[in-house]
Design a protein around this motif. Structure first.
Motif, short mmCIF file in Angstrom:
data_model
loop_
_atom_site.label_atom_id
_atom_site.label_comp_id
_atom_site.label_asym_id
_atom_site.label_seq_id
_atom_site.Cartn_x
_atom_site.Cartn_y
_atom_site.Cartn_z
N ASN A 239 0.50 -1.80 5.09
CA ASN A 239 1.60 -2.75 4.92
C ASN A 239 1.13 -4.20 4.90
O ASN A 239 1.72 -5.03 4.22
CB ASN A 239 2.66 -2.53 6.02
CG ASN A 239 4.00 -3.14 5.61
OD1 ASN A 239 4.37 -3.06 4.43
ND2 ASN A 239 4.69 -3.75 6.54
N ASP A 240 0.06 -4.53 5.62
CA ASP A 240 -0.43 -5.91 5.61
C ASP A 240 -0.92 -6.32 4.23
O ASP A 240 -0.58 -7.39 3.74
CB ASP A 240 -1.56 -6.07 6.64
CG ASP A 240 -1.03 -5.90 8.06
OD1 ASP A 240 0.20 -6.05 8.24
OD2 ASP A 240 -1.84 -5.60 8.96
N ASP A 241 -1.71 -5.44 3.61
CA ASP A 241 -2.18 -5.69 2.25
C ASP A 241 -0.99 -5.81 1.30
O ASP A 241 -0.97 -6.65 0.40
CB ASP A 241 -3.06 -4.54 1.74
CG ASP A 241 -4.46 -4.64 2.34
OD1 ASP A 241 -4.78 -5.72 2.89
OD2 ASP A 241 -5.20 -3.64 2.26
N PHE A 242 -0.05 -4.93 1.52
CA PHE A 242 1.14 -4.88 0.68
C PHE A 242 1.87 -6.21 0.73
O PHE A 242 2.24 -6.79 -0.28
CB PHE A 242 2.04 -3.74 1.15
CG PHE A 242 3.22 -3.45 0.27
CD1 PHE A 242 3.08 -2.73 -0.91
CD2 PHE A 242 4.50 -3.90 0.62
CE1 PHE A 242 4.17 -2.45 -1.71
CE2 PHE A 242 5.59 -3.61 -0.17
CZ PHE A 242 5.44 -2.89 -1.34
N ARG A 243 2.03 -6.74 1.95
CA ARG A 243 2.71 -8.03 2.12
C ARG A 243 1.91 -9.15 1.46
O ARG A 243 2.48 -10.01 0.80
CB ARG A 243 2.86 -8.35 3.61
CG ARG A 243 4.05 -7.68 4.24
CD ARG A 243 4.01 -7.90 5.76
NE ARG A 243 5.07 -7.17 6.41
CZ ARG A 243 6.16 -7.74 6.92
NH1 ARG A 243 6.32 -9.04 6.86
NH2 ARG A 243 7.09 -7.00 7.49
N ALA A 244 0.59 -9.10 1.65
CA ALA A 244 -0.26 -10.15 1.10
C ALA A 244 -0.17 -10.19 -0.41
O ALA A 244 -0.31 -11.25 -1.02
CB ALA A 244 -1.70 -9.92 1.56
N ARG A 245 0.06 -9.02 -1.02
CA ARG A 245 0.06 -8.96 -2.48
C ARG A 245 1.48 -8.83 -3.05
O ARG A 245 1.67 -8.40 -4.17
CB ARG A 245 -0.79 -7.77 -2.93
CG ARG A 245 -2.26 -8.01 -2.63
CD ARG A 245 -3.08 -6.77 -2.85
NE ARG A 245 -2.99 -6.29 -4.23
CZ ARG A 245 -3.55 -5.15 -4.65
NH1 ARG A 245 -4.23 -4.41 -3.80
NH2 ARG A 245 -3.43 -4.78 -5.90
N GLU A 246 2.45 -9.23 -2.24
CA GLU A 246 3.85 -9.06 -2.62
C GLU A 246 4.17 -9.69 -3.98
O GLU A 246 4.81 -9.07 -4.83
CB GLU A 246 4.75 -9.65 -1.54
CG GLU A 246 6.17 -9.15 -1.60
CD GLU A 246 6.99 -9.72 -0.44
OE1 GLU A 246 6.81 -9.22 0.69
OE2 GLU A 246 7.78 -10.64 -0.66
N GLY A 247 3.69 -10.95 -4.16
CA GLY A 247 3.97 -11.67 -5.41
C GLY A 247 3.44 -10.92 -6.61
O GLY A 247 4.15 -10.68 -7.60
#
Lengths: 255, 289
Positions: A239-247
């Motif tokens: 989820n952290d990676d996911f948030r970081a790459r949200e854009g």
């Protein structure tokens, strides 16, 4: 994401790092392919969900997310590969046998019966597990369902129908919930409430496999994410990676 | 005025036959997705078996009222197990054709065995006369048939709305696939529901026996009107089947009384009007795309 070699290595890396935690697996899908006639819509998909874990399937329309859920439920039969729940092989079983084994179905249209009252919608499925929520607990957690228990199921608002669909499988005692776009078409405040419910479900050790187009919402409830494209898992993100790459993901999904 | 009341009663009695049969047709369609063309033939069998029980075994109406539906239930179970079941996975048209073919077989078999002239039947003892209400003479049997049909329809209604079996039948009728995904073995209910639907047609046949010419062909016109009933009520609607059954019975009786030339047409005009205003029938669910 278009670069397939980097994609593969990142999948391996994350899969490797997560595997070392030696999670017990509630759902394990391995090498799953699915067809509609001649058209291959899932291609060698392997995913897993642990108890108390929320995992999302993200991808564009037609990526195979709903087909994957339907294949796990047994509603899509043209498949190859293995599907196990808590170690038990599901692949050959009928949908009703899978439901009784602990798979809870929450379809994207909510699947509420208009010819059944709210209470009947809750009481229709058999209780399949000792951890099933008793009706009193369901009503305590969803007071609106208690208020409207004598109403025809489809007289509820969209958000209430979504809650009813989720409450129904909790009353049943499902160990794995298959949620297909629970936030779709709902007001933000209702989506927030759905998020709270998912976290509550998670705290009971139930596994959740969530199809979600709403990336922001997905990142508030999920532990891990599989990105599907053309029937394949192309990314596996914490989820952290996911948030970081949200854009980046929003752009990819065209939103 | 007294004539009008008599026609109304005749219409409601005939409507009871339609309502019971349409109810059977509706539960079968709901749970199996099968349009049972042989429903008229099953109604005919109900009447023929009653006549044979009386003529050859001296078993009267009251016993037939219980025994014939049980026999027809068994017949329905066999029909589902031996024939209908194997075509369920295919296009619904296959079962429509199968039951159409079965109708021809049943009608010809009855003709072979019992001829075409019709079997005798009597109005059961105690229901033969007339009841005078005010200045109107009403057939006791018509009153009985009408009330009996209503009681059975209400009983079936309660079974469907107040019991767990009824809940499962309603859920399977509305969304069979989803109901399976919620852990219900829908297949287990298919055979009994089919038998139950056939038993209702047979029951309508027993009730009709004292008032109709009992011939192999008596179901042929009946099934056509029954389809009109189902279209008017809304395919798959239980309440619609019952209400439309009585409505069509009334319309037919008034037609025969006041416009004999057009009696048959009136029902289909009614059907056309209903479909124009509400394409899914009076009680049918609107199709959601």
């Amino acid at each position: 994401m278009s670069d397939s070699t980097s994609t593969t290595s990142s999948v391996d890396a994350i899969a490797g790092s997560i595997a070392t935690e030696a999670r017990s697996r509630m759902l394990e899908v391995s090498g799953l392919s699915a067809w509609y006639g001649e058209a291959r819509v899932l291609d060698d998909v392997s995913i897993d969900v642990a108890p108390g874990e929320v995992v999302t399937l993200v991808g564009r329309n037609g990526a195979g997310k709903t087909t994957l859920l339907r294949s796990v439920m047994g509603l899509h039969r043209q498949t190859e590969g293995t599907i196990t729940l808590d170690g038990a092989d599901l692949a050959k079983r009928s949908p009703d046998a899978r439901a009784r084994a602990g798979v809870g179905w929450v379809p994207d249209d909510r699947g509420i019966y208009s010819s059944l009252t709210v209470a009947e919608n809750l009481l229709l499925p058999p209780v399949v597990h000792a951890d099933a929520w008793p009706l009193e607990k369901v009503y305590e957690f969803f007071p609106v369902l208690h208020e409207r228990r004598e109403f025809p199921g489809t007289k509820l608002s969209g958000g209430e129908q979504q809650m009813l669909a989720m409450a129904r499988v909790l009353r049943m005692g499902s160990r794995l919930l298959l949620l297909d776009e629970p936030s779709e078409g709902l007001a933000p405040v209702i989506v927030q409430r759905i998020g709270e419910i998912i976290r509550e479900i998670k705290s009971h050790g139930v596994a959740v496999l969530l199809v979600e187009q709403n990336v922001k919402f997905a990142s508030t409830v999920a532990d891990r994410h599989y990105l599907l494209a053309q029937g394949k898992v192309v990314e596996h993100l914490g989820n952290d990676d996911f948030r970081a790459r949200e854009g980046e993901l929003l752009t990819y999904l065209g939103m | 005025m007294s004539e009008f009341i008599q026609y109304t009663l005749q219409g409601l009695a005939a409507g009871g036959f339609y309502a019971l049969s349409a109810l059977g047709l509706a539960v079968i369609f709901g749970v199996l997705g099968v349009v049972n063309f042989s429903h008229g033939a099953c109604y005919m069998l109900g009447a023929v078996i009653s006549a044979v029980l009386l003529g050859e075994l001296h078993v009267g109406f009251w016993v037939a009222l219980v025994v014939v539906p049980i026999l027809m239930f068994a017949f329905g179970v066999l029909m589902e197990r031996l024939l209908v079941r194997w075509l369920l996975a295919l296009d619904p048209l296959y079962n429509f054709l199968l039951t159409f073919g079965l109708t021809l077989v049943l009608v010809e078999a009855v003709k072979q065995r019992y001829g075409v002239s019709g079997l005798p039947y009597e109005v059961p003892a105690g229901l033969g006369g007339q009841v005078t209400v005010g200045s109107v003479n009403l057939s006791t049997y018509a009153i009985f048939a009408c009330l009996f049909s209503v009681v059975v329809c209400v009983a079936v209604g309660l079974l469907l709305t107040k019991t767990r079996i009824g809940m499962i039948v309603r859920a399977s009728t509305e969304a069979p696939e989803r109901t399976r995904a919620l852990g219900i073995n829908v297949g287990r209910w298919v055979t009994p529901v089919f038998g139950f639907g056939i038993a209702l047609a047979g029951l309508a046949g027993v009730l009709a026996a004292p008032t109709r010419a009992i011939t192999a062909e008596m179901g042929s016109n009946f099934i056509i009107i029954l389809f009109a009933v189902v279209v008017i009520g809304g395919l798959g609607s239980i309440l619609g089947a019952v209400v439309a059954g009585f409505l069509v019975g009334l319309v037919e009786a008034y037609g025969i009384a006041y416009a004999p030339t057009y009696a048959q047409i009136v029902i289909f005009v009614l059907m056309a009007l209903v479909v124009l205003v509400r394409p899914s029938g009076l009680f049918g669910r609107e199709e959601v795309a």
